[in-house]
Design an enzyme around this catalytic site. Structure first.
Site, PDB file in Angstrom:
ATOM      1  N   ASP A 113       0.860  -1.175   0.000  1.00 47.00           N
ATOM      2  CA  ASP A 113       0.000   0.000   0.000  1.00 47.00           C
ATOM      3  C   ASP A 113       0.901   1.230   0.000  1.00 47.00           C
ATOM      4  O   ASP A 113       1.741   1.389   0.892  1.00 47.00           O
ATOM      5  CB  ASP A 113      -0.868  -0.028   1.268  1.00 47.00           C
ATOM      6  CG  ASP A 113      -2.250   0.534   1.041  1.00 47.00           C
ATOM      7  OD1 ASP A 113      -2.338   1.631   0.474  1.00 47.00           O
ATOM      8  OD2 ASP A 113      -3.231  -0.114   1.459  1.00 47.00           O
ATOM      9  N   GLU A 278      -6.663   4.399  -5.711  1.00 49.68           N
ATOM     10  CA  GLU A 278      -7.935   4.689  -5.033  1.00 49.68           C
ATOM     11  C   GLU A 278      -8.464   6.026  -5.541  1.00 49.68           C
ATOM     12  O   GLU A 278      -7.830   7.062  -5.349  1.00 49.68           O
ATOM     13  CB  GLU A 278      -7.661   4.756  -3.526  1.00 49.68           C
ATOM     14  CG  GLU A 278      -8.915   4.823  -2.722  1.00 49.68           C
ATOM     15  CD  GLU A 278      -8.653   5.363  -1.333  1.00 49.68           C
ATOM     16  OE1 GLU A 278      -9.495   5.171  -0.457  1.00 49.68           O
ATOM     17  OE2 GLU A 278      -7.607   6.010  -1.127  1.00 49.68           O
ATOM     18  N   HIS A 355     -11.057  -2.127   3.777  1.00 51.00           N
ATOM     19  CA  HIS A 355     -10.872  -1.763   5.188  1.00 51.00           C
ATOM     20  C   HIS A 355     -11.550  -0.454   5.568  1.00 51.00           C
ATOM     21  O   HIS A 355     -11.451  -0.026   6.714  1.00 51.00           O
ATOM     22  CB  HIS A 355      -9.377  -1.664   5.480  1.00 51.00           C
ATOM     23  CG  HIS A 355      -8.744  -0.517   4.734  1.00 51.00           C
ATOM     24  ND1 HIS A 355      -8.692  -0.463   3.358  1.00 51.00           N
ATOM     25  CD2 HIS A 355      -8.182   0.622   5.169  1.00 51.00           C
ATOM     26  CE1 HIS A 355      -8.118   0.662   2.991  1.00 51.00           C
ATOM     27  NE2 HIS A 355      -7.792   1.346   4.068  1.00 51.00           N
TER      28      HIS A 355
HETATM   29  O1  TEU Z   1      -8.849   6.489   2.116  1.00 47.95           O
HETATM   30  C1  TEU Z   1      -9.124   7.634   1.368  1.00 47.95           C
HETATM   31  C2  TEU Z   1     -10.501   8.201   1.505  1.00 47.95           C
HETATM   32  O2  TEU Z   1     -10.628   9.379   1.324  1.00 47.95           O
HETATM   33  C3  TEU Z   1     -11.715   7.441   1.748  1.00 47.95           C
HETATM   34  O3  TEU Z   1     -12.028   6.704   0.658  1.00 47.95           O
HETATM   35  C4  TEU Z   1     -11.718   6.779   3.074  1.00 47.95           C
HETATM   36  O4  TEU Z   1     -12.555   5.666   3.018  1.00 47.95           O
HETATM   37  C5  TEU Z   1     -12.172   7.697   4.177  1.00 47.95           C
HETATM   38  O5  TEU Z   1     -12.863   6.970   5.124  1.00 47.95           O
HETATM   39  C6  TEU Z   1     -12.959   8.890   3.740  1.00 47.95           C
HETATM   40  O6  TEU Z   1     -13.685   9.468   4.747  1.00 47.95           O
HETATM   41  C7  TEU Z   1      -7.520   6.108   2.236  1.00 47.95           C
HETATM   42  C8  TEU Z   1      -7.392   4.871   3.094  1.00 47.95           C
HETATM   43  O7  TEU Z   1      -8.014   3.802   2.458  1.00 47.95           O
HETATM   44  C9  TEU Z   1      -7.932   5.148   4.452  1.00 47.95           C
HETATM   45  O8  TEU Z   1      -7.909   4.033   5.281  1.00 47.95           O
HETATM   46  C10 TEU Z   1      -7.098   6.262   5.043  1.00 47.95           C
HETATM   47  O9  TEU Z   1      -7.650   6.663   6.270  1.00 47.95           O
HETATM   48  C11 TEU Z   1      -7.019   7.468   4.117  1.00 47.95           C
HETATM   49  O10 TEU Z   1      -6.721   7.124   2.787  1.00 47.95           O
HETATM   50  C12 TEU Z   1      -5.919   8.395   4.551  1.00 47.95           C
HETATM   51  O11 TEU Z   1      -4.685   7.838   4.231  1.00 47.95           O
END
Ligand code: TEU
Length: 628
Positions: A113, A278, A355
């Site tokens: 990641d 993402e 997650h």
């Molecule tokens: O998530 C990025 C993000 O903006 C969202 O999709 C996330 O689900 C978040 O809950 C939005 O409110 C990524 C990671 O997957 C997440 O676990 C991290 O907390 C985030 O980046 C910050 O690195």
């Protein structure tokens, strides 16, 4: 890539040459909660390595490991303080080498990641950056002066709301400026506008791990590197709050495609690394295609979140105020994100857990009785395994893990986002908002998917064998829902996933690469669709051979019928759907969640359904019929 990428390969029926990752099944490991080998209650790399065979037997091709790097763990490792060392409770860099070796020896791959939108405040780069305005790394993060109103009161540079509630800006006393953080104050955003900063990211994160043999990356928040540079207030859409949603200020910004192209050219392509980014807040296919078009040479794949976000509240502040939706919405969103690549050189992904979201059975299935839990877990498996694009599974999905019980209190929720939203609702003074937020968290919170993996009926579900309590509470249902029990049971969710993944591989031209056509669009119980293989094109003549005439192979079709309700429902017209493109082939049941006899139609003999009315579908039953 390039001009030949749309030519069909006669042998395989695939776009050729087909990259390996299109047909692969990926599996996300959340390492803190997968398997603890040393009894400290926190999962680790040796624990993961000890279960590589389990993943191999399931049918996994690629293991994606959520962040394992050195970190103060303010956001479960998505706050990295050193990209080149491993957080000690997870293990060591040598453990990563061993994981890669163990996977490669089974023809599996490993991706890590990559969290490079921001670092931890503990990262050496940020420590330097905040040390002085004249530090050479000052510009590696995003610093801005305060604003003052007419009364001389100090305000942050903009009114933006961060993902975890509150402002996106934190004041730094020492240098008298604010720094930007889209997430927690402990996660300052890197300044991708600075070329030295970008080069350091490529060198110290990507090349470092690719040199050691990892096969690629899941790339966190990939569309947020380019921020709009005018740093203006967002329009006020949440009048109750001083902080306003502002994703248009930092998602898909003006230089984003330039940055991603550069990253791919300089750091990923030389290693043939696979990339899956993402892509949040990008709900239109026309915005997504440029990231994943093969010709663009940006990302191999992205996660688009319209389906997995179903039920979340509108806007940023209301994320956890649950919004019910009809099945037809789930169906039409699936259709959009299945068909958006048709006729392009882009590629899709299929996934329903990760997650950052609640468990799929608790959201899209039915966990109200053990029977419905089993049925709906298998229906979800069949849904996912028959979708086009690269399939991603999340740990525990394959054994039907569910959300934490609603009887558990808020103290079991550990996630910074859950805690901040709960605190914000509590501080609002509105009982309605507080109750609504708790209800929403019970369905949607990120915590649900982060509970320890349920390996067996041993204490702590076999997640840890030491005396320490697991870092998150183990689900009360682990004695009935666990991997050991399900591997012994041929009718379990786990056994069904194994079978479905095998069929997905064997029929990849239809399930992985086929087109998607929704049936019974308005039906609020049945989710039915036709998957169809591509027309095979002769490489010499280039002539299409659809319809099966002239001895050329016909298009293969599958009709997937899922009863997404607890009521018995009549089946769709499968034979009609098969014939509508003129094939007229016999129909055969390929697989059914209730066993293959019950759903075949007719009485015994071959499972031909032409002209025979098919039996109705029992609660949460799923079937796949094929025309070949
Ligand atoms: O998530 C990025 C993000 O903006 C969202 O999709 C996330 O689900 C978040 O809950 C939005 O409110 C990524 C990671 O997957 C997440 O676990 C991290 O907390 C985030 O980046 C910050 O690195």
């Amino acid at each position: 890539m390039g001009s030949n990428s749309l030519e069909w390969d006669v042998e395989s029926g695939h776009v050729g040459p087909t990259p390996w990752w299109k047909d692969a099944t990926f599996y996300q490991v959340y390492p803190a909660s997968f398997k603890d080998s040393n009894g400290d209650g926190w999962g680790d790399l040796p624990g993961l390595i000890s279960e590589v065979d389990y993943l191999h037997e399931l049918g996994v091709d690629v293991v994606w490991v959520s962040p394992i790097f050195e970190s103060p763990q303010k956001d479960m490792g998505y706050d990295v303080s050193d990209y080149q060392s491993i957080y000690a409770p997870y293990g060591t860099v040598e453990d990563v080498d061993l994981l890669v070796k163990e996977c490669h020896s089974r023809r599996m791959k490993v991706i890590l990641d990559l969290v490079v939108n921001h670092t931890s405040i503990e990262h050496a780069w940020f420590k330097e950056s905040r040390s002085s305005k004249r530090n050479p790394k000052r510009d590696w993060y995003i610093w801005k002066p305060a604003r003052y109103d007419e009364q001389g009161i100090q305000h942050p540079p903009t009114n933006w709301r961060g993902y975890f509630a509150g402002s996106t800006w934190t004041w730094d006393e020492r240098t008298q400026e604010y720094y930007l953080h889209l997430y927690a104050a402990d996660q300052p955003d890197l300044n991708w506008e600075n070329a030295d900063c970008r080069e350091a990211i490529y060198e110290e994160t990507m090349r470092f791990w690719l040199e050691r043999g990892v096969d690629g990356f899941r790339i966190d928040t990939v569309n947020k590197y380019s921020k709009r540079q005018d740093f203006v207030d967002a329009p006020i859409t949440d009048p109750e709050s001083p902080h306003q949603p502002a994703p248009e200020m930092w998602c898909n910004g003006p230089r984003i495609h330039e940055f991603i192209k550069e990253m791919t050219r300089k750091a990923l392509a030389p290693y043939k690394a696979v990339s899956v980014g993402e892509l949040s807040n990008t709900p239109h296919p026309s915005q997504v295609i440029p990231y994943v078009s093969a010709a663009a040479q940006e990302l191999d794949m992205v996660f688009e979140f319209s389906v997995i976000r179903l039920g979340t509240g509108n806007g940023f502040g209301a994320k956890y105020l649950y919004q019910p939706y009809p099945l037809t919405k789930l169906k039409s969103l699936t259709e959009t994100w299945q068909s958006f690549i048709e006729g392009t050189d882009a590629w899709a992904t299929a996934f329903i857990e990760n997650h950052d979201n609640g468990r799929a059975i608790s959201r899209f299935g039915d966990a109200s009785t053990p029977e419905l839990w089993l049925r709906s877990g298998q229906a979800i498996a069949l849904w996912q395994a028959t979708l086009s694009g690269t399939l991603f599974l999340y740990q525990g999905q394959e054994i039907g893990m569910v959300n934490m019980p609603s009887s558990w209190g808020m103290d079991e929720y550990r996630d910074i986002e859950s805690r901040n939203f709960y605190a914000e609702a509590a501080a609002s003074g509105s009982q309605e908002r507080l109750e609504g937020t708790v209800r929403g968290l019970q369905i949607l919170a990120r915590d649900h998917s982060r509970m320890p993996f349920q390996w067996s009926d041993a204490p702590h579900a076999g997640f840890t064998t030491g005396g320490a309590r697991p870092w998150m509470r183990v689900h009360d249902n682990y004695r009935s829902v666990n991997a050991a029990r399900q591997s012994r049971d041929p009718h379990s969710i786990l056994s069904f996933y194994k079978r479905a993944l095998k069929l997905r591989r064997e029929h990849g031209d239809v399930f992985v690469h086929g087109s998607f056509r929704l049936m019974a669009r308005d039906d609020e119980a049945l989710f039915a669709y036709v998957k169809e293989s591509a027309a095979v094109v002769s490489s010499s003549s280039g002539a299409a051979a659809a319809g099966g005439g002239g001895g050329k192979p016909p298009r293969k079709k599958a009709v997937v019928v899922l009863n997404m309700s607890a009521e018995t429902r009549p089946c769709v017209d499968v034979a009609g759907a098969m014939q509508c493109a003129g094939d007229g082939a016999d129909v055969r049941l390929l697989v059914g969640t209730l066993g293959d006899e019950a759903s075949a139609g007719g009485s015994g003999g071959p499972t031909t359904a032409k002209g025979v009315s098919l039996p109705p579908l029992a609660a949460w039953e799923g079937r796949v019929y094929v025309n070949y």
